[in-house]
Write an enzyme that holds these catalytic residues in place. Structure first.
Site, mmCIF file in Angstrom:
data_model
loop_
_atom_site.group_PDB
_atom_site.id
_atom_site.type_symbol
_atom_site.label_atom_id
_atom_site.label_comp_id
_atom_site.label_asym_id
_atom_site.label_seq_id
_atom_site.Cartn_x
_atom_site.Cartn_y
_atom_site.Cartn_z
ATOM 1 N N GLU A 151 13.500 37.715 8.725
ATOM 2 C CA GLU A 151 13.650 38.002 7.300
ATOM 3 C C GLU A 151 13.847 36.692 6.545
ATOM 4 O OE1 GLU A 151 15.155 42.230 6.538
ATOM 5 O OE2 GLU A 151 16.925 41.017 6.905
ATOM 6 N N SER A 192 11.291 42.398 1.057
ATOM 7 C CA SER A 192 10.449 42.933 -0.023
ATOM 8 C C SER A 192 9.251 43.738 0.458
ATOM 9 C CB SER A 192 9.977 41.795 -0.944
ATOM 10 O OG SER A 192 11.080 41.217 -1.606
ATOM 11 N N LYS A 228 22.282 48.892 3.091
ATOM 12 C CA LYS A 228 23.298 47.958 2.559
ATOM 13 C C LYS A 228 24.480 48.750 1.997
ATOM 14 C CE LYS A 228 19.491 44.875 1.644
ATOM 15 N NZ LYS A 228 19.040 43.611 1.105
ATOM 16 N N GLY A 271 14.729 40.971 -1.298
ATOM 17 C CA GLY A 271 15.057 41.451 -2.644
ATOM 18 C C GLY A 271 14.403 40.675 -3.772
ATOM 19 N N ASN A 298 17.552 49.640 5.861
ATOM 20 C CA ASN A 298 18.853 48.980 5.680
ATOM 21 C C ASN A 298 19.376 49.346 4.287
ATOM 22 O OD1 ASN A 298 21.054 47.338 5.488
ATOM 23 N ND2 ASN A 298 19.909 45.413 5.399
ATOM 24 N N HIS A 352 22.425 39.537 9.644
ATOM 25 C CA HIS A 352 21.717 39.639 8.360
ATOM 26 C C HIS A 352 22.172 38.491 7.443
ATOM 27 C CE1 HIS A 352 20.266 41.111 4.532
ATOM 28 N NE2 HIS A 352 19.505 41.969 5.196
ATOM 29 N N GLU A 411 22.740 38.332 4.369
ATOM 30 C CA GLU A 411 23.807 38.669 3.414
ATOM 31 C C GLU A 411 25.170 38.649 4.106
ATOM 32 O OE1 GLU A 411 22.212 42.380 1.973
ATOM 33 O OE2 GLU A 411 20.636 41.330 0.879
HETATM 34 C C1 PEP Z 1 16.960 43.420 3.870
HETATM 35 O O1 PEP Z 1 17.914 43.022 3.213
HETATM 36 O O2 PEP Z 1 17.065 43.615 5.096
HETATM 37 C C2 PEP Z 1 15.698 43.626 3.174
HETATM 38 C C3 PEP Z 1 14.608 43.558 3.878
HETATM 39 O O3 PEP Z 1 15.773 43.879 1.843
HETATM 40 P P1 PEP Z 1 14.558 44.146 0.824
HETATM 41 O O4 PEP Z 1 13.557 45.016 1.533
HETATM 42 O O5 PEP Z 1 15.173 44.818 -0.329
HETATM 43 O O6 PEP Z 1 13.962 42.815 0.506
#
Ligand code: PEP
Length: 251
Positions: free
Chosen positions: A169, A212, A12, A175, A10, A100, A102
């Site tokens: 998630e 993460s 983003k 993040g 992803n 998601h 975000e």
């Molecule tokens: C995400 O936003 O889908 C995600 C998993 O981000 P990160 O791996 O940076 O935590």
């Protein structure tokens, strides 16, 4: 090993035309690696880049997905700013991320998420459906309640799980560098599996983990048998770290 393991990047709001070099490096690694039979790689860059990347890499070892879709179920029309399923497919996407955290923060409510999932599936785009509780919900012991609410409010009763991937998630993990313990995750996935069986009569839903994920924690996460792969943000931007995640999973 009898199930496909997903590694979904992803990106983003990151990437540009030069980023093709990262995808090419991943492609070169896959071509010469025996594990390519057991994995599915899906890059989800900004929508403006999908077509350029697909033209550069036509090989099906690399798949592409979008990060959003219009909830309007028409191919084309007077809808400024919208990207229909048809337009996304035409650009080379076969998958789309919906729900998601975000995006939920910006403009996706339960109803919109449900509409988008239905539009995507009707138009033969596979859905990567994200669910996750935030930190305050977790602290109040509400994690599973929230996840179930997100699922029930977004998935039709008769939904086809063949084209649906559920990505758990935890918002507090995205993040942040904080990854839940395997003990915690095991409980969540067992509960989710039972819940999906009861409500949707699905035996083996594809369930991923996101938040993460790095080369250092992927092997530990891989011990959770109900996890069929990962949705990866930050660590997917550079081919070197993305490839290490894939390699370390299979170590
Ligand atoms: C995400 O936003 O889908 C995600 C998993 O981000 P990160 O791996 O940076 O935590």
């Amino acid at each position: 090993m009898n199930k496909t393991i997903y590694f979904i990047a992803n990106w983003k709001m990151n990437g540009n035309h030069n980023s093709i070099k990262e995808i090419e490096l991943v492609f070169r690694f896959l071509k010469k690696s025996a594990i390519n039979k057991f994995i599915k790689i899906i890059f989800c860059p900004p929508a403006t880049l999908i077509n350029f990347f697909r033209i550069k890499i036509r090989n099906r070892l690399i798949n592409f997905g979008a990060q959003d879709i219009s909830k309007i179920n028409v191919d084309n029309g007077p809808f400024t700013g919208q990207l229909s399923a048809n337009i996304l497919k035409n650009s080379g996407a076969n998958y789309v991320i919906i729900g998601h955290s975000e995006k939920r923060l910006i403009d996706e409510d339960f109803k919109t998420i449900k509409e988008k999932i239905n539009v995507a599936l009707k138009n033969k785009l596979k859905v990567i459906f994200c669910i996750g509780e935030d930190l305050s919900q977790k602290k109040r012991g509400l994690s599973l309640k929230i996840l179930k609410k997100q699922i029930l409010s977004s998935l039709e009763k008769k939904i086809n799980f063949n084209n649906l991937i559920i990505a758990y998630e935890p918002v507090w993990s995205i993040g942040t560098g904080i990854v839940p313990s395997n003990n915690y995750l095991n409980k969540v996935y067992v509960d989710l599996k039972n819940f999906l069986k009861k409500k949707y009569n699905v035996n083996s839903p594809i369930m991923l983990y996101g938040g993460s994920v790095t080369k250092d924690n992927v092997a530990t996460l891989g011990d959770i048998s109900l996890i069929s792969g990962f949705l990866i943000g930050g660590a997917s931007l550079k081919a070197t770290s993305f490839i290490k995640i894939i390699k370390n999973y299979f170590k």
